[in-house]
Design a protein around this motif. Structure first.
Motif, PDB file in Angstrom:
ATOM      1  N   TYR A  75     -13.877  33.584 -29.500  1.00  0.00           N
ATOM      2  CA  TYR A  75     -15.089  33.000 -30.343  1.00  0.00           C
ATOM      3  C   TYR A  75     -16.322  33.683 -29.947  1.00  0.00           C
ATOM      4  N   GLN A  78     -16.695  37.384 -30.532  1.00  0.00           N
ATOM      5  CA  GLN A  78     -17.060  37.632 -32.050  1.00  0.00           C
ATOM      6  C   GLN A  78     -18.486  37.183 -32.414  1.00  0.00           C
ATOM      7  N   SER A  79     -18.648  36.161 -31.797  1.00  0.00           N
ATOM      8  CA  SER A  79     -20.145  35.633 -32.449  1.00  0.00           C
ATOM      9  C   SER A  79     -21.469  36.593 -31.804  1.00  0.00           C
ATOM     10  N   TYR A 158     -12.827  38.986 -34.764  1.00  0.00           N
ATOM     11  CA  TYR A 158     -12.485  37.776 -35.623  1.00  0.00           C
ATOM     12  C   TYR A 158     -10.870  37.736 -35.942  1.00  0.00           C
ATOM     13  N   TYR A 161      -9.084  36.579 -33.132  1.00  0.00           N
ATOM     14  CA  TYR A 161      -8.934  35.254 -33.079  1.00  0.00           C
ATOM     15  C   TYR A 161      -8.245  34.584 -34.020  1.00  0.00           C
ATOM     16  N   SER A 178     -12.685  22.344 -32.517  1.00  0.00           N
ATOM     17  CA  SER A 178     -14.022  22.827 -32.733  1.00  0.00           C
ATOM     18  C   SER A 178     -14.978  22.481 -31.536  1.00  0.00           C
ATOM     19  N   LEU A 181     -14.017  24.276 -28.370  1.00  0.00           N
ATOM     20  CA  LEU A 181     -14.440  25.785 -28.264  1.00  0.00           C
ATOM     21  C   LEU A 181     -15.703  25.821 -28.421  1.00  0.00           C
ATOM     22  N   ALA A 185     -17.853  27.994 -25.564  1.00  0.00           N
ATOM     23  CA  ALA A 185     -18.792  29.271 -25.947  1.00  0.00           C
ATOM     24  C   ALA A 185     -20.121  29.031 -25.202  1.00  0.00           C
ATOM     25  N   THR A 219     -22.830  25.760 -38.578  1.00  0.00           N
ATOM     26  CA  THR A 219     -21.691  25.567 -37.679  1.00  0.00           C
ATOM     27  C   THR A 219     -21.169  24.209 -38.106  1.00  0.00           C
ATOM     28  N   SER A 308     -13.200  28.714 -37.216  1.00  0.00           N
ATOM     29  CA  SER A 308     -14.449  28.542 -36.937  1.00  0.00           C
ATOM     30  C   SER A 308     -15.106  29.985 -36.805  1.00  0.00           C
ATOM     31  N   ARG A 309     -16.184  30.176 -37.525  1.00  0.00           N
ATOM     32  CA  ARG A 309     -16.706  31.490 -37.808  1.00  0.00           C
ATOM     33  C   ARG A 309     -18.091  31.683 -37.020  1.00  0.00           C
TER      34      ARG A 309
END
Length: 310
Positions: A75, A78-79, A158, A161, A178, A181, A185, A219, A308-309
């Motif tokens: 995660y 990717q971010s 992503y 993931y 979330s 995570l 993160a 978020t 989760s993006r």
């Protein structure tokens, strides 16, 4: 049903505003790692406060903690790639390239399941790659190739993931997942920032507001509203509606940041989104396409709608 539609569309708008909020944050002198650490730290506090009020922290097992740590690392990766791309290339372009991920999910799923790739797998990725060619255009000095590659890397990360997360245990609620995570993160970006010397809180005061906007609007609220929409509509319908995210990113970047895309890039974006739509429909089991939220078992809805993006 309309409640689910509205929740999903508002969620997509929240995710779509990430490039705009991030660009404004960078304008205050904030680094990528600092913004991401603050984003996830604020999000973790909000998620944990909500769980504390409801008394639903959950008790992950050792195996679940290991899975959460691995997912948290993916995660964070990717971010980092996506937010770096937003800093280097047009935010709208970064958002469009991120939507290569549904086709990649189809391919990775076929590889993991050791299934022979059919047209339903190959088709979406070919369409998405054709869109990528149009988006990138000619390789010339004006193109920031590293920025494009980081955006594509974000799509790949992503997709990985999603494939791993879909096979992970669904025993924890999406909100609990979330929250943890976000905690992992936060730690990852704190360590990365300290190691690189890029963690700096000396940015302009306005940066705190933009970091809070990314954390709360793009978020916490975006994830929570997607859960509402996916529960009401089912994961496939919610995923299709969530493609509004790319549209919001392009329009908001144009209106608020003055960014421009060429006609060929816009056409390529449409093709990428078409491949994304095909990938979403192709990668979902037939029963998911036909099952309504009231028919689906609660546990299955929760495991497939967790998202989760960026």
């Amino acid at each position: 049903m309309w409640r689910g539609v509205v929740a999903t569309l508002v969620s997509a708008a929240g995710f779509g505003l990430i490039p705009v909020f991030a660009s404004y944050a960078y304008g205050t002198g904030m680094s990528v790692t600092t913004l991401l650490m603050l984003r996830f730290a604020i999000a973790a506090v909000v998620f944990l406060a909500w769980l504390g009020l409801r008394g639903r922290f959950g008790r992950p097992t050792g195996r679940q903690w290991a899975t959460l740590a691995l997912l948290g690392g993916m995660y964070a990766t990717q971010s980092l790639l996506y937010f770096t791309a937003v800093q280097r290339i047009a935010p709208a372009l970064a958002a469009l390239l991120l939507y290569l991920y549904p086709g990649l999910v189809s391919v990775l799923t076929a590889v993991v399941d050791r299934a022979r790739p059919g047209w339903a797998v190959v088709g979406p990725i070919l369409v998405s790659l054709a869109g990528l060619v149009l988006v990138v255009g000619r390789l010339d000095a004006e193109l920031d190739l590293p920025g494009v590659l980081t955006a594509v890397g974000a799509a790949v990360a992503y997709a990985c993931y999603i494939v791993l997360g879909s096979r992970a245990s669904a025993e924890l609620s999406p909100t609990v997942t979330s929250a943890y995570l976000s905690m992992f993160a936060t730690g990852a970006f704190a360590l990365l920032g300290l190691a690189l010397g890029s963690l700096d809180l000396g940015f302009a005061t306005a940066g705190w507001g933009w970091a809070a906007a990314v954390a709360v609007v793009s978020t916490v609220l975006a994830i929570a509203l997607f859960f509402v929409g996916a529960t009401a509509l089912g994961p496939v319908r919610a995923s299709i509606l969530s493609m509004l995210e790319a549209v919001v990113a392009v329009v908001a970047s144009w209106l608020l940041l003055g960014g421009t895309l060429s006609w060929s890039q816009l056409a390529g974006g449409v093709v990428v989104l078409a491949g994304a739509l095909w990938g979403i429909l192709a990668s979902s089991p037939p029963q998911d396409r036909l099952t309504t939220a009231s028919d689906a078992p609660a546990g299955r809805r929760g495991s497939r709608s967790a998202r989760s993006r960026s």
